[in-house]
Scaffold this motif. Structure first.
Motif, PDB file in Angstrom:
ATOM      1  N   ASP A  87      -0.741  17.299  14.312  1.00 22.78           N
ATOM      2  CA  ASP A  87       0.226  16.220  14.041  1.00 22.78           C
ATOM      3  C   ASP A  87      -0.390  14.842  14.300  1.00 22.78           C
ATOM      4  OD1 ASP A  87       1.972  18.232  13.452  1.00 22.78           O
ATOM      5  OD2 ASP A  87       2.931  18.217  15.451  1.00 22.78           O
ATOM      6  N   GLU A  88      -1.130  14.750  15.380  1.00 27.65           N
ATOM      7  CA  GLU A  88      -1.771  13.471  15.676  1.00 27.65           C
ATOM      8  C   GLU A  88      -2.822  13.119  14.618  1.00 27.65           C
ATOM      9  OE1 GLU A  88      -0.929  11.355  17.922  1.00 27.65           O
ATOM     10  OE2 GLU A  88       0.625  12.633  18.828  1.00 27.65           O
ATOM     11  N   VAL A  89      -3.536  14.149  14.152  1.00 24.65           N
ATOM     12  CA  VAL A  89      -4.531  13.904  13.106  1.00 24.65           C
ATOM     13  C   VAL A  89      -3.848  13.389  11.850  1.00 24.65           C
ATOM     14  CG1 VAL A  89      -6.226  14.996  11.607  1.00 24.65           C
ATOM     15  CG2 VAL A  89      -6.140  15.603  14.023  1.00 24.65           C
ATOM     16  N   HIS A  90      -2.693  13.999  11.491  1.00 19.49           N
ATOM     17  CA  HIS A  90      -1.962  13.549  10.300  1.00 19.49           C
ATOM     18  C   HIS A  90      -1.468  12.115  10.472  1.00 19.49           C
ATOM     19  CE1 HIS A  90       0.478  13.762   6.700  1.00 19.49           C
ATOM     20  NE2 HIS A  90       1.543  13.389   7.418  1.00 19.49           N
ATOM     21  N   LYS A  91      -1.007  11.769  11.664  1.00 20.85           N
ATOM     22  CA  LYS A  91      -0.537  10.408  11.903  1.00 20.85           C
ATOM     23  C   LYS A  91      -1.704   9.410  11.787  1.00 20.85           C
ATOM     24  CE  LYS A  91       3.276  11.679  14.989  1.00 20.85           C
ATOM     25  NZ  LYS A  91       3.826  11.579  16.354  1.00 20.85           N
ATOM     26  N   VAL A  92      -2.853   9.772  12.349  1.00 22.47           N
ATOM     27  CA  VAL A  92      -4.002   8.870  12.278  1.00 22.47           C
ATOM     28  C   VAL A  92      -4.434   8.680  10.828  1.00 22.47           C
ATOM     29  CG1 VAL A  92      -6.427   8.597  12.915  1.00 22.47           C
ATOM     30  CG2 VAL A  92      -4.770   9.361  14.612  1.00 22.47           C
ATOM     31  N   ARG A  93      -4.490   9.791  10.065  1.00 21.66           N
ATOM     32  CA  ARG A  93      -4.883   9.684   8.659  1.00 21.66           C
ATOM     33  C   ARG A  93      -3.896   8.834   7.873  1.00 21.66           C
ATOM     34  NH1 ARG A  93      -6.745  15.942   7.288  1.00 21.66           N
ATOM     35  NH2 ARG A  93      -8.697  15.878   8.520  1.00 21.66           N
ATOM     36  N   THR A  94      -2.591   9.016   8.157  1.00 25.35           N
ATOM     37  CA  THR A  94      -1.587   8.194   7.458  1.00 25.35           C
ATOM     38  C   THR A  94      -1.755   6.727   7.795  1.00 25.35           C
ATOM     39  OG1 THR A  94      -0.043  10.076   7.535  1.00 25.35           O
ATOM     40  CG2 THR A  94       0.874   7.888   7.104  1.00 25.35           C
ATOM     41  N   ARG A  95      -1.975   6.444   9.069  1.00 26.46           N
ATOM     42  CA  ARG A  95      -2.152   5.051   9.477  1.00 26.46           C
ATOM     43  C   ARG A  95      -3.411   4.447   8.850  1.00 26.46           C
ATOM     44  NH1 ARG A  95      -1.787   5.991  14.292  1.00 26.46           N
ATOM     45  NH2 ARG A  95      -3.955   5.921  15.002  1.00 26.46           N
ATOM     46  N   MET A  96      -4.489   5.218   8.806  1.00 29.13           N
ATOM     47  CA  MET A  96      -5.706   4.710   8.189  1.00 29.13           C
ATOM     48  C   MET A  96      -5.542   4.510   6.680  1.00 29.13           C
ATOM     49  SD  MET A  96      -7.924   4.210  10.591  1.00 29.13           S
ATOM     50  CE  MET A  96      -6.494   3.676  11.568  1.00 29.13           C
ATOM     51  N   ALA A  97      -4.795   5.446   6.032  1.00 30.74           N
ATOM     52  CA  ALA A  97      -4.536   5.291   4.599  1.00 30.74           C
ATOM     53  C   ALA A  97      -3.711   4.045   4.312  1.00 30.74           C
ATOM     54  CB  ALA A  97      -3.822   6.539   4.063  1.00 30.74           C
ATOM     55  N   GLN A  98      -2.757   3.772   5.189  1.00 31.60           N
ATOM     56  CA  GLN A  98      -1.967   2.549   5.013  1.00 31.60           C
ATOM     57  C   GLN A  98      -2.828   1.302   5.179  1.00 31.60           C
ATOM     58  OE1 GLN A  98       1.206   2.909   7.833  1.00 31.60           O
ATOM     59  NE2 GLN A  98       2.319   4.486   6.646  1.00 31.60           N
ATOM     60  N   VAL A  99      -3.740   1.356   6.132  1.00 29.74           N
ATOM     61  CA  VAL A  99      -4.644   0.204   6.306  1.00 29.74           C
ATOM     62  C   VAL A  99      -5.502   0.005   5.062  1.00 29.74           C
ATOM     63  CG1 VAL A  99      -6.600  -0.672   7.638  1.00 29.74           C
ATOM     64  CG2 VAL A  99      -4.664   0.399   8.818  1.00 29.74           C
ATOM     65  N   ILE A 100      -6.029   1.119   4.518  1.00 31.00           N
ATOM     66  CA  ILE A 100      -6.848   1.017   3.304  1.00 31.00           C
ATOM     67  C   ILE A 100      -6.023   0.480   2.146  1.00 31.00           C
ATOM     68  CG2 ILE A 100      -8.139   2.368   1.617  1.00 31.00           C
ATOM     69  CD1 ILE A 100      -8.965   4.214   3.907  1.00 31.00           C
ATOM     70  N   GLN A 101      -4.771   0.953   2.016  1.00 30.64           N
ATOM     71  CA  GLN A 101      -3.912   0.465   0.936  1.00 30.64           C
ATOM     72  C   GLN A 101      -3.619  -1.022   1.086  1.00 30.64           C
ATOM     73  OE1 GLN A 101      -0.413   2.917   0.898  1.00 30.64           O
ATOM     74  NE2 GLN A 101      -1.499   4.740   0.109  1.00 30.64           N
ATOM     75  N   ARG A 102      -3.380  -1.465   2.302  1.00 31.62           N
ATOM     76  CA  ARG A 102      -3.120  -2.891   2.500  1.00 31.62           C
ATOM     77  C   ARG A 102      -4.320  -3.731   2.079  1.00 31.62           C
ATOM     78  NH1 ARG A 102      -0.780  -1.210   7.481  1.00 31.62           N
ATOM     79  NH2 ARG A 102      -2.609  -1.954   8.607  1.00 31.62           N
ATOM     80  N   HIS A 103      -5.512  -3.302   2.505  1.00 34.89           N
ATOM     81  CA  HIS A 103      -6.710  -4.057   2.130  1.00 34.89           C
ATOM     82  C   HIS A 103      -6.936  -4.037   0.620  1.00 34.89           C
ATOM     83  CE1 HIS A 103      -8.284  -5.176   6.087  1.00 34.89           C
ATOM     84  NE2 HIS A 103      -7.899  -3.974   6.522  1.00 34.89           N
ATOM     85  N   ALA A 104      -6.703  -2.882  -0.006  1.00 29.54           N
ATOM     86  CA  ALA A 104      -6.908  -2.795  -1.455  1.00 29.54           C
ATOM     87  C   ALA A 104      -5.912  -3.672  -2.201  1.00 29.54           C
ATOM     88  CB  ALA A 104      -6.795  -1.347  -1.917  1.00 29.54           C
ATOM     89  N   ARG A 105      -4.639  -3.598  -1.808  1.00 27.94           N
ATOM     90  CA  ARG A 105      -3.645  -4.434  -2.474  1.00 27.94           C
ATOM     91  C   ARG A 105      -3.893  -5.916  -2.234  1.00 27.94           C
ATOM     92  NH1 ARG A 105       1.515  -0.737  -0.506  1.00 27.94           N
ATOM     93  NH2 ARG A 105       1.150   1.014  -1.972  1.00 27.94           N
ATOM     94  N   GLY A 106      -4.338  -6.240  -1.013  1.00 22.56           N
ATOM     95  CA  GLY A 106      -4.680  -7.642  -0.762  1.00 22.56           C
ATOM     96  C   GLY A 106      -5.836  -8.107  -1.637  1.00 22.56           C
ATOM     97  N   ALA A 107      -6.852  -7.229  -1.819  1.00 22.70           N
ATOM     98  CA  ALA A 107      -7.972  -7.602  -2.681  1.00 22.70           C
ATOM     99  C   ALA A 107      -7.523  -7.805  -4.125  1.00 22.70           C
ATOM    100  CB  ALA A 107      -9.061  -6.524  -2.597  1.00 22.70           C
ATOM    101  N   PHE A 108      -6.670  -6.893  -4.636  1.00 24.40           N
ATOM    102  CA  PHE A 108      -6.162  -7.040  -6.002  1.00 24.40           C
ATOM    103  C   PHE A 108      -5.350  -8.323  -6.140  1.00 24.40           C
ATOM    104  CE2 PHE A 108      -6.227  -2.151  -6.311  1.00 24.40           C
ATOM    105  CZ  PHE A 108      -7.568  -2.194  -6.614  1.00 24.40           C
ATOM    106  N   ALA A 109      -4.512  -8.617  -5.137  1.00 27.15           N
ATOM    107  CA  ALA A 109      -3.680  -9.823  -5.203  1.00 27.15           C
ATOM    108  C   ALA A 109      -4.539 -11.087  -5.170  1.00 27.15           C
ATOM    109  CB  ALA A 109      -2.680  -9.832  -4.039  1.00 27.15           C
ATOM    110  N   ARG A 110      -5.561 -11.092  -4.303  1.00 21.54           N
ATOM    111  CA  ARG A 110      -6.428 -12.269  -4.254  1.00 21.54           C
ATOM    112  C   ARG A 110      -7.200 -12.455  -5.553  1.00 21.54           C
ATOM    113  NH1 ARG A 110      -6.925 -10.304   1.054  1.00 21.54           N
ATOM    114  NH2 ARG A 110      -8.754  -9.031   0.463  1.00 21.54           N
ATOM    115  N   SER A 111      -7.644 -11.350  -6.143  1.00 19.53           N
ATOM    116  CA  SER A 111      -8.340 -11.460  -7.427  1.00 19.53           C
ATOM    117  C   SER A 111      -7.417 -12.014  -8.515  1.00 19.53           C
ATOM    118  CB  SER A 111      -8.874 -10.089  -7.830  1.00 19.53           C
ATOM    119  OG  SER A 111      -9.492 -10.153  -9.099  1.00 19.53           O
ATOM    120  N   ARG A 112      -6.191 -11.532  -8.561  1.00 20.69           N
ATOM    121  CA  ARG A 112      -5.251 -12.038  -9.573  1.00 20.69           C
ATOM    122  C   ARG A 112      -4.903 -13.498  -9.314  1.00 20.69           C
ATOM    123  NH1 ARG A 112       0.423 -12.134 -10.310  1.00 20.69           N
ATOM    124  NH2 ARG A 112       1.008 -11.872 -12.520  1.00 20.69           N
TER     125      ARG A 112
END
Length: 594
Positions: free
Chosen positions: A319-344
């Motif tokens: 369960d802790e591993v799943h929570k860590v992976r979810t949190r890391m995936a959210q961090v990656i998504q935030r950075h990716a969306r921020g990069a797309f937004a800055r490019s646009r």
């Protein structure tokens, strides 16, 4: 030291600078202790000096085992066992203390005493006597102890007779003569140098063992190295001498071909030399016997050089591993969306900036076009050139006249005032029409000059030929060259503000050009040129020559437009030449008079 046992009537005196004589034959034949005890005076003298030599040997041992043994045999013949022990223990290398060099005569006596001691020691050991070179080297190395012994002993009286040698074989006498010559040569060399020698401190690296030796300044390093290799019992050529210190500093490997004097060392100098031993010695193989029974042990060897100690961490549930992976995936998504937004955002800002720059450039272009259009309109009205320009002027003048007439008629002024205003309007309209006509004449003249200029430039323009590779080639033909010359003459005729000499030069060139052809046109041009030249020589003003110059220029223009005189003008003829004949340009030989 007591002087009682120092008298020896049989021993010759050792004068300063004179080499010592070899020992008697009966003494040389006697071996061991008997050889030394055969001479009573010498034995007593050696016994007296032996005690003091042994005391000094205990305080400061001799430089080498062999030299110490020889000195002990000379100074103390009653103790041969110690001398033999010294020879056997020659492997030890004690360090000698520095000894002051003896005087000239004392050095020779010390060398002679050391040589006798060496022969006596050799007799005791039952071996052959030492060679002359080895005896001289031993005497040089042990001169410290031998010098002190010679100081304590009293020199024999001068004039003492030498003891005759005992009867012996010829071979024995010959060998003793050779040894005596070697000793005399060594003594002479020592006497030539004044008996002074150079002290050398040898240090064996890296062990740090030290030894001090004395050598003649003219001794070569090759001989010194051989002597040291023999003492150390090492192969020849395995000893290296380097880093000379003292009065002269030399770094690195020393050249063995040179002597001490070549390196700048002088008598009584003290220097140091480092020694290094480098040789390979094969050890004998040990004998091995195969045992009857062999014990063979079979084992496994595990190398531990790359072993790593791993320490387990705390247990991490799924369960802790799943929570860590979810949190890391959210961090990656935030950075990716921020990069797309800055490019646009960057793209939109760039498009906005480009749009603003285009609008600004378009606004400036429209403003510039409006200004240029306004300037052209003003220029068209101030200096009209074309038919449309004059049509515009007439149209605007007519509109202005109609507006002014209607305004006057609609006014409430009396009729006489209105008639006066209409007459004034008519006069103003007339003046404007006259101005327009004057501008029309100026435009006609300017247009005619521009048309003539374009015509002449077209005639003088070189031919342009297109090539297969797309390039063009410019070619000047004889016709274009002729047209260019005529154009230059015509422009010279139309130039204003020329001096009299410049004008006469232009007229002369035009006259020579047209006189190539004889016809009515050329004759008329020549007559007009002569008339203008005559008037210039009389000093007539420029205004009186204006019409004459215009006539000359027009006639020369007709000359240029004629294909008979300018072949390039054929291309600009609108009507074919065959359809009409010009009698003015025909030569007089072809003119037909009716």
């Amino acid at each position: 030291m007591s002087e009682e046992g120092n008298t020896n009537p049989t021993q010759p005196a050792a004068d300063e600078g004179e080499a010592p004589q070899p020992p008697p034959a009966d003494t040389a034949e006697a071996g061991g202790v008997d050889a030394v005890e055969g001479d009573g005076g010498a034995a007593a003298e050696s016994a007296n000096a032996g005690g003091e030599a042994e005391a000094e040997a205990e305080a400061a041992p001799a430089e080498g085992g062999e030299e110490t043994a020889g000195t002990a045999d000379e100074t103390s013949p009653a103790a041969p066992t110690e001398a033999q022990d010294g020879e056997k223990g020659g492997s030890e290398e004690p360090t000698n203390l520095p000894v002051s060099p003896p005087a000239d005569g004392e050095g020779a006596a010390a060398e002679a005493g050391t040589q006798e001691a060496g022969e006596a020691a050799a007799g005791e050991g039952g071996g052959e006597p030492a060679a002359p070179a080895e005896a001289a080297t031993a005497a040089a190395e042990g001169e410290g102890v031998a010098g002190r012994v010679a100081d304590d002993t009293e020199k024999p009286a001068e004039g003492a007779e030498k003891e005759p040698p005992a009867e012996g074989g010829d071979d024995r006498l010959l060998q003793e003569g050779v040894e005596a010559e070697a000793q005399n040569g060594e003594a002479n060399s020592t006497a030539e140098t004044g008996g002074a020698q150079v002290s050398i401190d040898f240090i064996i690296l890296p062990e740090g063992y030290g030894q001090t030796k004395r050598y003649s300044p003219n001794a070569k390093l090759t001989e010194i190295r051989k002597e040291l290799e023999a003492e150390l019992s090492i192969p020849e050529g395995s000893l290296f001498m380097l880093n000379l210190t003292g009065p002269v500093e030399v770094e690195g490997l020393l050249e063995t071909e040179k002597s001490l004097e070549d390196y700048g060392l002088r008598p009584h100098d003290r220097a140091g030399i480092e020694l290094r031993i480098n040789y390979y010695q094969e050890a004998p193989l040990q004998s091995y016997m195969m045992p009857d029974v062999l014990n063979v042990q079979v084992g496994v060897y595990i190398a531990g050089e790359r072993d790593v100690v791993r320490t387990p961490r705390s247990y991490f549930p799924a369960d802790e591993v799943h929570k860590v992976r979810t949190r890391m995936a959210q961090v990656i998504q935030r950075h990716a969306r921020g990069a797309f937004a800055r490019s646009r955002a960057r793209r939109l800002r760039k498009e906005k900036a480009d749009r603003a720059a285009w609008e600004e450039a378009e606004k400036e272009r429209i403003q510039m076009e409006g200004d240029m259009r306004h300037k052209r309109e003003i220029e068209k009205r101030m200096h009209p050139r074309t038919y449309d320009d004059f049509a515009t002027l007439y149209m605007e003048l007519e509109g202005w006249r109609i507006n002014e007439t209607n305004r006057i008629k609609r006014s409430d002024f009396p009729d006489d005032v209105k008639h006066a205003a209409l007459r004034e309007l008519l006069a103003k309209e007339t003046r404007l029409l006259q101005t327009i006509d004057r501008l029309k004449l100026q435009a006609h003249s300017a247009n005619r000059d521009a048309k003539i200029k374009r015509l002449l430039e077209s005639m003088a323009k070189p031919r342009v030929w297109a090539q297969s590779d797309g390039e063009t080639t410019t070619v000047h033909t004889p016709f274009t060259t002729r047209a260019k010359e005529l154009m230059d003459l015509y422009n010279g005729l139309r130039l204003p503000l020329l001096t009299v000499d410049e004008r006469l030069d232009v007229l002369l060139h035009v006259k020579w050009t047209v006189k190539e052809f004889d016809c009515n046109l050329t004759r008329e041009i020549v007559d007009l040129i002569d008339r203008e030249a005559d008037m210039l020589n009389r000093g007539r003003p420029e205004n009186s020559l204006r019409s004459l110059r215009t006539r000359v220029a027009n006639l020369f223009l007709n000359f240029i437009r004629t294909p008979e005189f300018n072949p390039e003008a054929q291309r600009f003829q609108k009507v074919p030449r065959e359809l009409y004949m010009q009698s003015a340009v025909q030569p007089f030989s072809t003119v037909v008079f009716e």
